[in-house]
Write a protein that holds these residues in place. Sequence first.
Motif, mmCIF file in Angstrom:
data_model
loop_
_atom_site.group_PDB
_atom_site.id
_atom_site.type_symbol
_atom_site.label_atom_id
_atom_site.label_comp_id
_atom_site.label_asym_id
_atom_site.label_seq_id
_atom_site.Cartn_x
_atom_site.Cartn_y
_atom_site.Cartn_z
ATOM 1 N N LYS A 191 12.688 1.165 12.593
ATOM 2 C CA LYS A 191 12.099 1.482 13.863
ATOM 3 C C LYS A 191 11.963 0.220 14.628
ATOM 4 C CE LYS A 191 9.576 5.740 12.304
ATOM 5 N NZ LYS A 191 8.429 6.310 12.226
ATOM 6 N N CYS A 192 12.320 -0.964 14.079
ATOM 7 C CA CYS A 192 11.989 -2.126 14.711
ATOM 8 C C CYS A 192 13.132 -3.016 14.831
ATOM 9 C CB CYS A 192 10.857 -3.218 14.070
ATOM 10 S SG CYS A 192 9.374 -2.142 13.631
ATOM 11 N N SER A 193 14.280 -2.804 14.111
ATOM 12 C CA SER A 193 15.139 -4.078 13.950
ATOM 13 C C SER A 193 16.097 -3.961 14.944
ATOM 14 C CB SER A 193 15.805 -3.901 12.747
ATOM 15 O OG SER A 193 16.547 -2.740 12.620
ATOM 16 N N SER A 194 16.271 -2.746 15.882
ATOM 17 C CA SER A 194 17.344 -2.482 16.919
ATOM 18 C C SER A 194 16.771 -3.368 18.012
ATOM 19 C CB SER A 194 17.205 -1.174 17.501
ATOM 20 O OG SER A 194 15.819 -0.680 17.800
ATOM 21 N N CYS A 195 15.496 -3.768 18.155
ATOM 22 C CA CYS A 195 14.988 -4.759 19.099
ATOM 23 C C CYS A 195 14.631 -6.045 18.815
ATOM 24 C CB CYS A 195 13.646 -4.035 19.771
ATOM 25 S SG CYS A 195 14.028 -2.814 20.910
ATOM 26 N N HIS A 196 14.079 -6.400 17.654
ATOM 27 C CA HIS A 196 13.970 -7.509 17.050
ATOM 28 C C HIS A 196 14.745 -8.159 15.979
ATOM 29 C CE1 HIS A 196 9.809 -7.286 18.892
ATOM 30 N NE2 HIS A 196 9.848 -6.025 18.493
ATOM 31 N N MET A 247 -0.897 -5.692 14.879
ATOM 32 C CA MET A 247 -1.219 -4.036 14.706
ATOM 33 C C MET A 247 -1.582 -3.520 15.937
ATOM 34 S SD MET A 247 -3.078 -2.138 11.565
ATOM 35 C CE MET A 247 -4.367 -1.169 11.988
ATOM 36 N N SER A 248 -2.462 -4.362 16.969
ATOM 37 C CA SER A 248 -2.692 -3.886 18.112
ATOM 38 C C SER A 248 -1.479 -3.713 18.938
ATOM 39 C CB SER A 248 -3.574 -5.014 18.640
ATOM 40 O OG SER A 248 -4.018 -4.446 19.902
ATOM 41 N N VAL A 249 -0.712 -4.856 19.135
ATOM 42 C CA VAL A 249 0.788 -4.727 19.838
ATOM 43 C C VAL A 249 1.505 -3.281 19.231
ATOM 44 C CG1 VAL A 249 2.836 -5.901 20.146
ATOM 45 C CG2 VAL A 249 0.815 -7.157 20.240
ATOM 46 N N ILE A 250 1.638 -3.186 18.160
ATOM 47 C CA ILE A 250 2.322 -2.140 17.586
ATOM 48 C C ILE A 250 1.738 -0.918 18.053
ATOM 49 C CG2 ILE A 250 3.039 -0.934 15.519
ATOM 50 C CD1 ILE A 250 3.196 -3.727 14.104
ATOM 51 N N GLU A 251 0.449 -0.690 17.680
ATOM 52 C CA GLU A 251 -0.091 0.599 18.152
ATOM 53 C C GLU A 251 -0.245 0.743 19.509
ATOM 54 O OE1 GLU A 251 -3.440 1.084 15.434
ATOM 55 O OE2 GLU A 251 -2.137 1.391 14.000
ATOM 56 N N ILE A 278 5.385 3.013 15.636
ATOM 57 C CA ILE A 278 4.834 3.285 14.223
ATOM 58 C C ILE A 278 3.068 3.321 14.179
ATOM 59 C CG2 ILE A 278 6.728 2.526 12.633
ATOM 60 C CD1 ILE A 278 5.337 0.040 12.410
ATOM 61 N N SER A 279 2.565 3.938 13.355
ATOM 62 C CA SER A 279 1.174 4.376 13.290
ATOM 63 C C SER A 279 0.513 4.295 11.839
ATOM 64 C CB SER A 279 0.636 5.330 14.219
ATOM 65 O OG SER A 279 1.109 6.544 13.694
ATOM 66 N N GLY A 280 -0.784 4.242 11.992
ATOM 67 C CA GLY A 280 -1.227 4.679 10.597
ATOM 68 C C GLY A 280 -1.338 3.626 9.398
ATOM 69 N N ASP A 281 -0.873 4.276 8.287
ATOM 70 C CA ASP A 281 -0.589 3.453 7.162
ATOM 71 C C ASP A 281 0.686 2.579 7.563
ATOM 72 O OD1 ASP A 281 -2.641 4.295 5.965
ATOM 73 O OD2 ASP A 281 -1.572 5.670 4.794
ATOM 74 N N GLU A 282 1.627 3.077 8.162
ATOM 75 C CA GLU A 282 2.821 2.222 8.460
ATOM 76 C C GLU A 282 2.542 0.930 9.220
ATOM 77 O OE1 GLU A 282 5.863 5.053 9.945
ATOM 78 O OE2 GLU A 282 6.008 5.909 7.984
ATOM 79 N N SER A 283 1.810 1.128 10.180
ATOM 80 C CA SER A 283 1.282 0.167 11.339
ATOM 81 C C SER A 283 0.774 -1.055 10.254
ATOM 82 C CB SER A 283 0.716 0.564 12.232
ATOM 83 O OG SER A 283 0.248 -0.390 13.097
ATOM 84 N N ALA A 284 -0.187 -0.512 9.689
ATOM 85 C CA ALA A 284 -1.159 -1.512 8.807
ATOM 86 C C ALA A 284 -0.332 -2.388 7.991
ATOM 87 C CB ALA A 284 -2.257 -0.845 8.066
ATOM 88 N N ALA A 285 0.647 -1.711 7.271
ATOM 89 C CA ALA A 285 1.694 -2.339 6.146
ATOM 90 C C ALA A 285 2.516 -3.477 6.872
ATOM 91 C CB ALA A 285 2.458 -1.183 5.397
ATOM 92 N N ASN A 300 0.859 -1.039 0.008
ATOM 93 C CA ASN A 300 0.028 0.132 0.082
ATOM 94 C C ASN A 300 0.832 1.237 0.035
ATOM 95 O OD1 ASN A 300 -2.398 -1.575 0.119
ATOM 96 N ND2 ASN A 300 -2.249 -1.654 2.338
ATOM 97 N N GLY A 301 1.903 1.423 -0.773
ATOM 98 C CA GLY A 301 2.705 2.352 -0.956
ATOM 99 C C GLY A 301 3.821 2.572 0.307
ATOM 100 N N VAL A 302 3.885 1.567 1.336
ATOM 101 C CA VAL A 302 4.808 1.761 2.432
ATOM 102 C C VAL A 302 5.943 0.972 1.995
ATOM 103 C CG1 VAL A 302 5.028 1.696 4.697
ATOM 104 C CG2 VAL A 302 2.977 2.550 3.871
ATOM 105 N N ASN A 303 7.082 1.450 2.217
ATOM 106 C CA ASN A 303 8.315 0.364 2.134
ATOM 107 C C ASN A 303 8.389 -0.068 3.542
ATOM 108 O OD1 ASN A 303 10.693 -0.938 2.361
ATOM 109 N ND2 ASN A 303 11.847 0.638 0.698
ATOM 110 N N VAL A 304 7.883 -1.392 3.633
ATOM 111 C CA VAL A 304 7.808 -1.895 5.224
ATOM 112 C C VAL A 304 9.390 -2.462 5.776
ATOM 113 C CG1 VAL A 304 5.355 -2.730 5.004
ATOM 114 C CG2 VAL A 304 7.282 -4.238 4.202
#
Length: 114
Positions: A53-58, A83-87, A98-105, A42-46
Amino acid sequence: MKKKFMALLLGTSLALAACGGDDESETSSDLNEASTEEVVINGVNVKQIYNQKCSSCHGGNLEGGFGPQLSTIGTSLSKEDIMSVIENGQGQMPKGIISGDESAAVSEWLASMK
């Protein structure tokens, strides 16, 4: 606080139980090959969002570190759960990284990790 910790512990246990066996090295090599590829949903480079934003921990290859490994998270959590955990955050993970379209993607991408 104890309930959140227990939920994180249970979720991590489920994820770890799902990734046992001989397929682990195959999954890891698949992730290494895919790590250089761009993934756009959806236009987001996941991959870019995850790496920033995630790789430093995961971990860079979803292998875990401070946070749980995510290479097979889709076997135990749905896109909506992820998505619930992220948001909303969970355990040590703060909400709203992360939130919105980024979180969904990113949620959709992680849900496909099986």
